[in-house]
Design an enzyme around this catalytic site. Structure first.
Site, mmCIF file in Angstrom:
data_model
loop_
_atom_site.group_PDB
_atom_site.id
_atom_site.type_symbol
_atom_site.label_atom_id
_atom_site.label_comp_id
_atom_site.label_asym_id
_atom_site.label_seq_id
_atom_site.Cartn_x
_atom_site.Cartn_y
_atom_site.Cartn_z
ATOM 1 N N ASP A 151 22.520 -33.840 -74.798
ATOM 2 C CA ASP A 151 23.895 -33.979 -74.329
ATOM 3 C C ASP A 151 23.999 -33.442 -72.893
ATOM 4 O O ASP A 151 23.117 -32.729 -72.411
ATOM 5 C CB ASP A 151 24.817 -33.193 -75.269
ATOM 6 C CG ASP A 151 26.244 -33.160 -74.800
ATOM 7 O OD1 ASP A 151 26.830 -34.247 -74.606
ATOM 8 O OD2 ASP A 151 26.779 -32.049 -74.591
ATOM 9 N N ASP A 177 27.622 -32.584 -70.749
ATOM 10 C CA ASP A 177 28.671 -31.605 -70.477
ATOM 11 C C ASP A 177 28.731 -30.557 -71.590
ATOM 12 O O ASP A 177 28.884 -30.896 -72.765
ATOM 13 C CB ASP A 177 30.028 -32.299 -70.323
ATOM 14 C CG ASP A 177 31.009 -31.459 -69.521
ATOM 15 O OD1 ASP A 177 30.673 -30.317 -69.155
ATOM 16 O OD2 ASP A 177 32.123 -31.938 -69.247
#
Length: 257
Positions: free
Chosen positions: A10, A12
């Site tokens: 991932d 953010d």
């Protein structure tokens, strides 16, 4: 501990927090690079192209990245539709931004401006109008298949939690009483597409900060997961979950490859 042969990661909350770098994340990526372990950044964001995401990582976070190391929900949507569409049925009414437009166009879908489309595809659109909602609603009512890049309800910003793509999805679902096929985390299509891009590794792992998107995406894909407490989820929240991440760390410096 099992050795993993590929990482889905991932962005953010995991690699950076908004515009703020996470130093441990840069060191983590450097270790993957030195060990020649393949990885792919997997993001629910459909507004940016992979080249834009790679440029941001390279320039603003000092993590050298190429566009083929980025898999957005827009790319995942295009991959999904490329398998689902039949010849002669490749028209799309799109609600979204440049990242989605480029991904669909590159996959040879015909983006049209009215309600005669075979598919309605929606992502975050910060220029949303009533006319766009009306066209999408009419197309779905006429039989267009409803596809959503993601159903994230909010978008973090310096101003606070802004409306996300999921708010547009909910508006169309309310207007049509039709549930969309959702592509992005925690749904399976983005994971299937990402793993395919990595050559379907034998022992991959999903790394992220958000239990409800990243970790559930890994669980749904039946792969191991690593939760890092640098973003959304907290240890107190995870204690209450029936399905736990395979591993968890306070920061990515703690993780041994």
């Amino acid at each position: 501990m099992r050795e993993y042969d590929a990482y889905l990661i991932d962005l953010d909350g995991t690699i950076y927090q908004g515009t703020k770098p996470i130093p441990a994340a840069k060191r983590f990526i450097s270790k993957l690079q030195k060990a020649n372990i393949p990885y792919l950044f997997v993001t629910n964001n459909s507004t940016k192209t992979p080249a834009d995401v790679a440029r941001n990582l390279s320039i603003n976070h000092d993590i050298p990245t190429s566009s083929n190391q980025v898999y957005t929900s827009a790319l995942a949507t295009a991959d999904y539709l490329a398998k689902a569409a039949t010849p002669g049925h490749q028209t799309v009414y799109m609600i979204g931004e440049e990242g989605l437009k480029v991904s669909l166009s590159d996959a040879d879908f015909n983006l049209i401006g009215d309600d005669r489309a075979d598919y309605v595809v929606t992502g975050l659109d910060r220029q949303l109008t009533y006319a766009k909602l009306a066209n999408a609603t009419l197309a779905i009512q006429k039989g267009a298949r409803f596809i959503a890049t993601n159903a994230d309800t909010n978008l973090p910003s310096e101003r606070g939690m802004l409306p996300g793509a999921g708010t547009i999805v909910q508006a169309l679902q309310t207007a049509t009483n039709v549930k969309p096929t959702i592509i992005a985390k925690p749904s399976l299509p983005i994971m299937t597409g990402a793993l395919s891009r990595l050559g379907n590794p034998q022992h991959p792992i999903m790394v992220g900060d958000n239990y409800h998107t990243d970790i559930l995406a890994g669980i749904n894909a039946k792969i191991d997961t690593l939760l890092v407490y640098s973003g959304v989820s907290t240890p107190e929240q995870i204690q209450k979950m029936l399905l736990k991440p395979t591993h968890s760390v306070q920061n990515l410096d703690e993780w041994e490859l």
